[in-house]
Design an enzyme around this catalytic site. Structure first.
Site, short mmCIF file in Angstrom:
data_model
loop_
_atom_site.label_atom_id
_atom_site.label_comp_id
_atom_site.label_asym_id
_atom_site.label_seq_id
_atom_site.Cartn_x
_atom_site.Cartn_y
_atom_site.Cartn_z
N LYS A 76 25.48 47.26 17.34
CA LYS A 76 25.11 48.18 16.27
C LYS A 76 24.08 49.20 16.78
CE LYS A 76 23.39 48.62 11.58
NZ LYS A 76 22.61 48.02 10.51
N ASP A 120 14.38 58.82 7.34
CA ASP A 120 15.05 59.00 6.06
C ASP A 120 16.53 59.01 6.38
OD1 ASP A 120 14.51 59.20 3.21
OD2 ASP A 120 15.73 61.01 3.34
N PHE A 150 22.06 45.45 6.67
CA PHE A 150 21.49 45.57 5.32
C PHE A 150 22.11 46.79 4.65
CE2 PHE A 150 18.95 48.05 8.19
CZ PHE A 150 18.56 49.17 7.48
#
Length: 200
Positions: A177, A69, A154
């Site tokens: 990343k 999450d 994204f």
């Protein structure tokens, strides 16, 4: 390679997590391959929602499950979008819808007030009744740009400025990343915790 279910329906997360987890010897299977419906995210924190998602997928699949999450916290917006990052512009909003709503909310905000950070909470549930799931948190500091840049990644990546690289997250190569991101940091902590448990 150990099979593990990834408790998310977000295809961007599936791709990124599968890539990161394969580095640690896991064979990642998306929950959709088991027809696991999305869990209702009724928690009020990233940790609560990650536990809800992990337990839900583990109950249905009978396999160890990792749930993520994560979200973006913008200081000027008092921490919004936060746990609502994926549905900031509405329940079935696209990445573009969410990004555009955030850009509108930050319109005309001075550069020195655009600080933000990504949070990622990962939960490893070894089975549905796991009394001690492994919970790890990663954070990535940056700021909100005034317009999108780059085509990698994204979600909010095109408007998240990475100071140490002097570019947007969406302009980073995937390998870089992995090293910098909130998700990469949380995964490093997760695998350290797994290794420590193996040696206990």
């Amino acid at each position: 390679m150990k099979k593990i279910v990834l408790a998310t329906g977000n295809q961007g997360k599936v791709r990124e997590m599968a890539d990161l987890l394969s580095d640690f010897g896991f064979d990642v299977v998306a929950q959709s391959e088991f027809n696991v419906p999305e869990a209702a995210e009724t928690g009020t924190t990233f940790i609560e929602n990650a536990i809800i998602k992990a337990r839900h997928a583990a109950q249905i699949t009978g396999l160890p499950t990792i749930a993520d999450d994560s979200g973006l916290e913008v200081d000027y917006l008092n921490g919004a979008p936060g746990i609502y990052s994926a549905r900031y512009a509405g329940e079935h909003a696209s990445d573009g819808d969410n990004l555009n709503k955030l850009l509108m909310a930050m319109q005309d905000v001075p550069d020195d007030q655009r600080s933000a950070r990504f949070h990622c909470v990962l939960v490893l549930m070894r089975h549905a009744d796991d009394p001690t799931p492994i919970v790890c948190h990663g954070k990535w500091e940056g700021k909100i740009l005034t317009a999108p840049h780059g085509s990698n990644g994204f979600g909010y990546d095109p408007i998240f400025w990475v100071p140490e690289e002097n570019c947007a997250s969406a302009e980073l190569e995937p390998v870089r990343k992995k090293q910098l991101s909130h998700r990469g940091k949380a995964l490093q902590k997760l695998f350290k915790a797994i290794e420590e448990q193996r040696t206990c």
